[in-house]
Write a protein that holds these residues in place. Structure first.
Motif, PDB file in Angstrom:
ATOM      1  N   LEU A  88       4.351  76.289  78.577  1.00  0.00           N
ATOM      2  CA  LEU A  88       4.958  75.285  77.699  1.00  0.00           C
ATOM      3  C   LEU A  88       5.203  73.947  78.398  1.00  0.00           C
ATOM      4  O   LEU A  88       4.973  72.886  77.795  1.00  0.00           O
ATOM      5  N   PRO A  89       5.703  73.920  79.649  1.00  0.00           N
ATOM      6  CA  PRO A  89       5.947  72.617  80.292  1.00  0.00           C
ATOM      7  C   PRO A  89       4.717  71.715  80.324  1.00  0.00           C
ATOM      8  O   PRO A  89       4.816  70.524  80.018  1.00  0.00           O
ATOM      9  N   ALA A  90       3.578  72.275  80.668  1.00  0.00           N
ATOM     10  CA  ALA A  90       2.359  71.456  80.737  1.00  0.00           C
ATOM     11  C   ALA A  90       1.990  70.921  79.356  1.00  0.00           C
ATOM     12  O   ALA A  90       1.546  69.769  79.221  1.00  0.00           O
ATOM     13  N   LEU A  91       2.182  71.740  78.317  1.00  0.00           N
ATOM     14  CA  LEU A  91       1.878  71.293  76.965  1.00  0.00           C
ATOM     15  C   LEU A  91       2.812  70.152  76.543  1.00  0.00           C
ATOM     16  O   LEU A  91       2.367  69.148  75.972  1.00  0.00           O
ATOM     17  N   LEU A  92       4.091  70.292  76.839  1.00  0.00           N
ATOM     18  CA  LEU A  92       5.040  69.253  76.465  1.00  0.00           C
ATOM     19  C   LEU A  92       4.722  67.934  77.166  1.00  0.00           C
ATOM     20  O   LEU A  92       4.820  66.858  76.559  1.00  0.00           O
ATOM     21  N   VAL A  93       4.343  68.008  78.423  1.00  0.00           N
ATOM     22  CA  VAL A  93       3.980  66.798  79.151  1.00  0.00           C
ATOM     23  C   VAL A  93       2.772  66.133  78.497  1.00  0.00           C
ATOM     24  O   VAL A  93       2.753  64.905  78.292  1.00  0.00           O
ATOM     25  N   TYR A  94       1.767  66.926  78.126  1.00  0.00           N
ATOM     26  CA  TYR A  94       0.577  66.378  77.463  1.00  0.00           C
ATOM     27  C   TYR A  94       0.951  65.694  76.156  1.00  0.00           C
ATOM     28  O   TYR A  94       0.500  64.576  75.851  1.00  0.00           O
ATOM     29  N   LEU A  95       1.775  66.359  75.357  1.00  0.00           N
ATOM     30  CA  LEU A  95       2.149  65.794  74.057  1.00  0.00           C
ATOM     31  C   LEU A  95       2.966  64.517  74.230  1.00  0.00           C
ATOM     32  O   LEU A  95       2.739  63.522  73.524  1.00  0.00           O
ATOM     33  N   GLN A  96       3.906  64.535  75.164  1.00  0.00           N
ATOM     34  CA  GLN A  96       4.742  63.352  75.376  1.00  0.00           C
ATOM     35  C   GLN A  96       3.913  62.165  75.853  1.00  0.00           C
ATOM     36  O   GLN A  96       4.186  61.017  75.468  1.00  0.00           O
ATOM     37  N   ARG A  97       2.926  62.404  76.677  1.00  0.00           N
ATOM     38  CA  ARG A  97       2.064  61.316  77.138  1.00  0.00           C
ATOM     39  C   ARG A  97       1.283  60.697  75.982  1.00  0.00           C
ATOM     40  O   ARG A  97       0.875  59.535  76.044  1.00  0.00           O
ATOM     41  N   ASN A  98       1.078  61.477  74.931  1.00  0.00           N
ATOM     42  CA  ASN A  98       0.341  60.981  73.773  1.00  0.00           C
ATOM     43  C   ASN A  98       1.269  60.590  72.629  1.00  0.00           C
ATOM     44  O   ASN A  98       0.825  60.448  71.477  1.00  0.00           O
ATOM     45  N   GLY A  99       2.547  60.423  72.937  1.00  0.00           N
ATOM     46  CA  GLY A  99       3.492  59.934  71.942  1.00  0.00           C
ATOM     47  C   GLY A  99       3.795  60.907  70.826  1.00  0.00           C
ATOM     48  O   GLY A  99       4.205  60.503  69.735  1.00  0.00           O
ATOM     49  N   ILE A 100       3.606  62.191  71.077  1.00  0.00           N
ATOM     50  CA  ILE A 100       3.859  63.220  70.068  1.00  0.00           C
ATOM     51  C   ILE A 100       5.228  63.834  70.311  1.00  0.00           C
ATOM     52  O   ILE A 100       5.557  64.226  71.431  1.00  0.00           O
ATOM     53  N   GLN A 101       6.013  63.907  69.258  1.00  0.00           N
ATOM     54  CA  GLN A 101       7.390  64.375  69.370  1.00  0.00           C
ATOM     55  C   GLN A 101       7.457  65.823  69.840  1.00  0.00           C
ATOM     56  O   GLN A 101       6.705  66.682  69.400  1.00  0.00           O
ATOM     57  N   THR A 102       8.378  66.106  70.750  1.00  0.00           N
ATOM     58  CA  THR A 102       8.627  67.455  71.261  1.00  0.00           C
ATOM     59  C   THR A 102      10.127  67.738  71.136  1.00  0.00           C
ATOM     60  O   THR A 102      10.905  66.842  70.791  1.00  0.00           O
ATOM     61  N   PRO A 103      10.581  68.958  71.413  1.00  0.00           N
ATOM     62  CA  PRO A 103      12.007  69.253  71.227  1.00  0.00           C
ATOM     63  C   PRO A 103      12.958  68.392  72.044  1.00  0.00           C
ATOM     64  O   PRO A 103      14.126  68.234  71.662  1.00  0.00           O
ATOM     65  N   PHE A 104      12.507  67.855  73.160  1.00  0.00           N
ATOM     66  CA  PHE A 104      13.334  66.906  73.910  1.00  0.00           C
ATOM     67  C   PHE A 104      12.437  65.790  74.421  1.00  0.00           C
ATOM     68  O   PHE A 104      11.224  65.936  74.548  1.00  0.00           O
ATOM     69  N   SER A 105      13.042  64.641  74.704  1.00  0.00           N
ATOM     70  CA  SER A 105      12.302  63.521  75.270  1.00  0.00           C
ATOM     71  C   SER A 105      12.824  63.242  76.670  1.00  0.00           C
ATOM     72  O   SER A 105      13.970  63.578  77.002  1.00  0.00           O
ATOM     73  N   ALA A 106      11.992  62.636  77.504  1.00  0.00           N
ATOM     74  CA  ALA A 106      12.395  62.205  78.844  1.00  0.00           C
ATOM     75  C   ALA A 106      11.966  60.750  78.989  1.00  0.00           C
ATOM     76  O   ALA A 106      10.782  60.458  79.167  1.00  0.00           O
ATOM     77  N   HIS A 107      12.929  59.847  78.872  1.00  0.00           N
ATOM     78  CA  HIS A 107      12.649  58.419  78.821  1.00  0.00           C
ATOM     79  C   HIS A 107      13.302  57.711  79.993  1.00  0.00           C
ATOM     80  O   HIS A 107      14.400  58.095  80.428  1.00  0.00           O
ATOM     81  N   ILE A 108      12.638  56.701  80.512  1.00  0.00           N
ATOM     82  CA  ILE A 108      13.175  55.934  81.635  1.00  0.00           C
ATOM     83  C   ILE A 108      13.927  54.716  81.100  1.00  0.00           C
ATOM     84  O   ILE A 108      13.387  53.946  80.313  1.00  0.00           O
ATOM     85  N   ALA A 109      15.182  54.552  81.531  1.00  0.00           N
ATOM     86  CA  ALA A 109      16.021  53.449  81.061  1.00  0.00           C
ATOM     87  C   ALA A 109      17.035  53.114  82.144  1.00  0.00           C
ATOM     88  O   ALA A 109      17.234  53.885  83.099  1.00  0.00           O
ATOM     89  N   PRO A 110      17.699  51.959  82.050  1.00  0.00           N
ATOM     90  CA  PRO A 110      18.725  51.625  83.044  1.00  0.00           C
ATOM     91  C   PRO A 110      19.800  52.702  83.124  1.00  0.00           C
ATOM     92  O   PRO A 110      20.210  53.262  82.102  1.00  0.00           O
ATOM     93  N   ASP A 111      20.222  52.987  84.329  1.00  0.00           N
ATOM     94  CA  ASP A 111      21.270  53.982  84.570  1.00  0.00           C
ATOM     95  C   ASP A 111      22.607  53.398  84.143  1.00  0.00           C
ATOM     96  O   ASP A 111      23.036  52.358  84.660  1.00  0.00           O
TER      97      ASP A 111
END
Length: 675
Positions: free
Chosen positions: A137-160
């Motif tokens: 599942l982790p590899a699939l989620l990474v693939y989907l997120q790279r293609n802008g496809i919604q997954t159960p959680f997101s990992a986004h880079i933003a100011p701390d």
């Protein structure tokens, strides 16, 4: 200073006596829209917008219509002119203009889209089909997120939030197809339950169109997965708390928080480790619920769910049959819209979303008058000075907190009209006739750009909006407000008009966004954008008491029978409106330099300011759209933004002679002004 007032009855008489085109242009008020059969003291929104409301129908392709949407339509027309020009003269291959032409043209190419059908999704769906074990599942989620496809959680880079000079990873809940968790969980709400049933049918229909021979069974699996995720999600009110939403978790502690998911494999495949060793988890209990679902939901159900996420993600870009089916649910069922927007408008929105800064450069060059930005900056400085005076005069805040508030106000950064630095799209590849390839390219470019921020110093010059956006924002981590160019035009701003209506329509935007720096959420960030408590206990207690008054006031409003505004969800925006209008009035008084406001069309400047404010929020919503807004949007519907806000304003009572017994009257002890 006590001002000479024109009574409401008198102003109504004057407004309709001998209006001239010249007078209308001078005052900025469309006198024909004032409903003089309604006393402003009893229904101010109706007085200002009653004629418009009676005579205006929501266009068939819109869920709502009003001043904001009219301005967005104006901006859309301007952008269409730019798109058409780019298509006719795209320039050199690889140039920004050529990419704009490629994206717009590929969206408009019905023949190519219909010929392709669902075939462009085969490579994405193949990744799901290849899933043999949950450990993959982790590899699939990474693939989907790279293609802008919604997954159960997101990992986004933003100011701390606790180190705003550096970026961090934010892990947040996601994964639902309906507007809010209530649509899945509220069995006692017949309307939401009916939507859920239609959603199940919609999923089945789309799956069958993709070639799924067991669409009905798979649709049930998908709804079950989404319902499990919805049950684990935080409410929108809970997510508004920036302190509770900041939970620093080391990568090696994720297994304890959310077992049954291989977090080391995920962070490594996503390129987040070893660059980082921790992340901020916004909703920790959701990750626990997600991991529980991973452990207990069969792999086949997860495969159905991810297939659906892929199909839903691309549905707007597929063939005409898929687009029609998606609109039937997303447009008609969820928002009550009977007719889709014209294709050029959809194409424009896609192109603008993918190449926002490239389009923005063209927009500013063509549509922003050079004299606009200096005048707007002068208005902004006037607002800051007025807000500064307002802080000094607060009777509920002590000197220690006032000092910190003044430091934050002084550090506030205005982003006006357009950014000083534009984004570079040279790495984005485009094609003239392959829409799905362009969608993938734009999404991959956006994801890669976001990941590149890891380890970098925060770019405080970056904008979160494009110049052609009809909106405005406040960013607490950057302590910056953004007022894009597109909002700096009629009806919100007219460089040739007098100040009162400009203050009521555009100025309130300054007041509103500045007030977000000091609302219930923004006030927890300091001058540098750091999440830090700079309040004394006594002052924070006093603040919360006032905020509770707004929660109660707006929670009593019912835009749709049986559905009440969520006063807690809308608190930040309601503070922005109420404090923003208060400071707008003060800024306007400051602009007069001690002189009385001019009377135009029988209306004092103060009256025109409040009329302008109510004009800004004139709107009609379809019931379905209103319900979706109540459930998912932190903004109150326009009518209540207008009437609820003016009822708290001392200047409004003076301008229109509001007295006890009038329906717009609130006793002084019930009026709430935070700043």
């Amino acid at each position: 200073m006590k001002r000479t007032l024109v009574s409401a009855a008198c102003c109504a008489l004057l407004a309709f006596s001998t209006p001239t085109l010249h007078a209308q242009q001078a005052s900025g008020i469309d006198l024909k829209t004032l409903d003089t059969s309604i006393r402003p003291q009893d229904d101010f929104y109706g007085y200002v917008n009653g004629v418009w409301t009676r005579n205006t129908d929501i266009p068939a392709d819109k869920s709502t219509w009003g001043t904001y949407i009219e301005l967005r339509e104006t901006a859309q027309g301007q952008l269409r002119t730019l798109m058409d020009a780019a298509v006719k003269h795209p320039g050199k291959p690889g140039s920004d203009t050529h990419k704009i032409a490629d994206l717009y043209t590929s969206f408009m190419n019905d023949k190519a889209r219909d010929a392709a059908g669902f075939k462009p999704l085969r490579s994405d769906l193949a990744h799901v089909a290849a899933l043999k074990d949950k450990k993959d599942l982790p590899a699939l989620l990474v693939y989907l997120q790279r293609n802008g496809i919604q997954t159960p959680f997101s990992a986004h880079i933003a100011p701390d939030a606790q180190d705003p000079e550096h970026y961090t990873i934010n892990v947040s809940q996601s994964g639902l197809g309906l507007p809010d968790r209530d649509y899945y969980l509220k069995d006692d709400d017949a309307k939401l339950k009916a939507v859920r049933a239609k959603y199940l049918t919609h999923i089945e229909t789309m799956l069958a169109m993709s070639g799924d021979k067991e669409a009905a069974a798979h649709a049930v699996q998908i709804l079950d997965v989404e319902t499990r995720l919805a049950a684990a999600q935080w409410t929108r009110v809970q997510m508004r708390d920036p302190v509770k939403s900041y939970n620093r978790v080391a990568f090696d502690q994720f297994a304890a928080l959310a077992p049954a998911f291989d977090w080391p494999a995920y962070f490594s495949a996503a390129g987040l480790a070893p660059k980082e060793t921790s992340a901020v988890v916004r909703q920790p209990s959701f990750l626990t619920g997600f991991a529980d679902a991973v452990a207990n939901v069969p792999l086949e159900s997860w495969k159905s769910y991810f297939n659906w996420r892929i199909i839903e993600s691309y549905a707007s870009y597929l063939d005409s049959a898929a687009v029609k089916e998606r609109f039937a649910f997303e447009g008609t069922v969820l928002r009550g819209v009977p007719q889709s927007e014209p294709q050029w408008q959809l194409a424009l929105r896609f192109t603008d979303g993918a190449l926002g800064d490239a389009v923005g450069k063209l927009y500013v060059e063509r549509y922003l008058p050079p004299e606009t930005k200096p005048r707007v900056m002068a208005m902004f400085n006037n607002f800051v000075a007025s807000f500064k005076d307002g802080i000094d005069k607060l009777d509920w805040m002590g000197p220690e907190t006032k000092k910190e508030a003044q430091l934050k106000l002084a550090a506030l950064k205005p982003n006006i009209a357009y950014p000083e630095k534009w984004r570079d799209y040279s790495a984005m590849k485009t094609q003239p006739n392959d829409l799905i390839a362009n969608v993938r390219s734009a999404r991959a470019w956006s994801r890669a750009r976001n990941l590149e921020k890891l380890g970098q110093t925060v770019d405080r010059e970056e904008w979160s909006m494009t110049p052609q956006t009809v909106n405005a924002s406040y960013n607490p981590s950057l302590n910056a407000i953004t007022i894009p160019a597109a909002i700096l035009q009629p009806p919100f701003f007219n460089v040739k008009a007098e100040d009162a209506v400009n203050y009521g329509l555009l100025g309130i935007t300054f007041g509103h966004e500045i007030s977000h720096a000091f609302d219930d959420s923004g006030s927890q960030y300091d001058a540098k954008g750091r999440l830090r408590n700079w309040w004394t206990v006594e002052d924070r207690t006093a603040f919360k008491a006032r905020a509770a008054g707004l929660v109660k006031q707006y929670g009593a409003y019912s835009p749709v029978p049986g559905y009440f505004i969520n006063g807690e969800l809308t608190l930040g925006e309601n503070i922005g409106d109420n404090s923003g209008l208060s400071i707008t009035y003060k800024a306007y008084q400051r602009s007069l330099g001690g002189k009385p406001s001019p009377v135009l069309d029988g209306l004092t400047g103060e009256q025109r300011l409040y009329i302008g404010f109510a004009m800004k929020w004139r709107a009609k919503l379809r019931p379905e759209a209103a319900i979706a807004q109540i459930k998912s949007d932190p903004h109150s519907p326009g009518e209540f933004r207008a009437k609820g806000t003016v009822m708290n304003q001392p200047g409004f009572y003076e301008a229109f002679g509001i007295k006890p017994g009038d329906l717009m009257y609130l006793p002084p002890e019930q009026r709430v002004i935070m700043w």
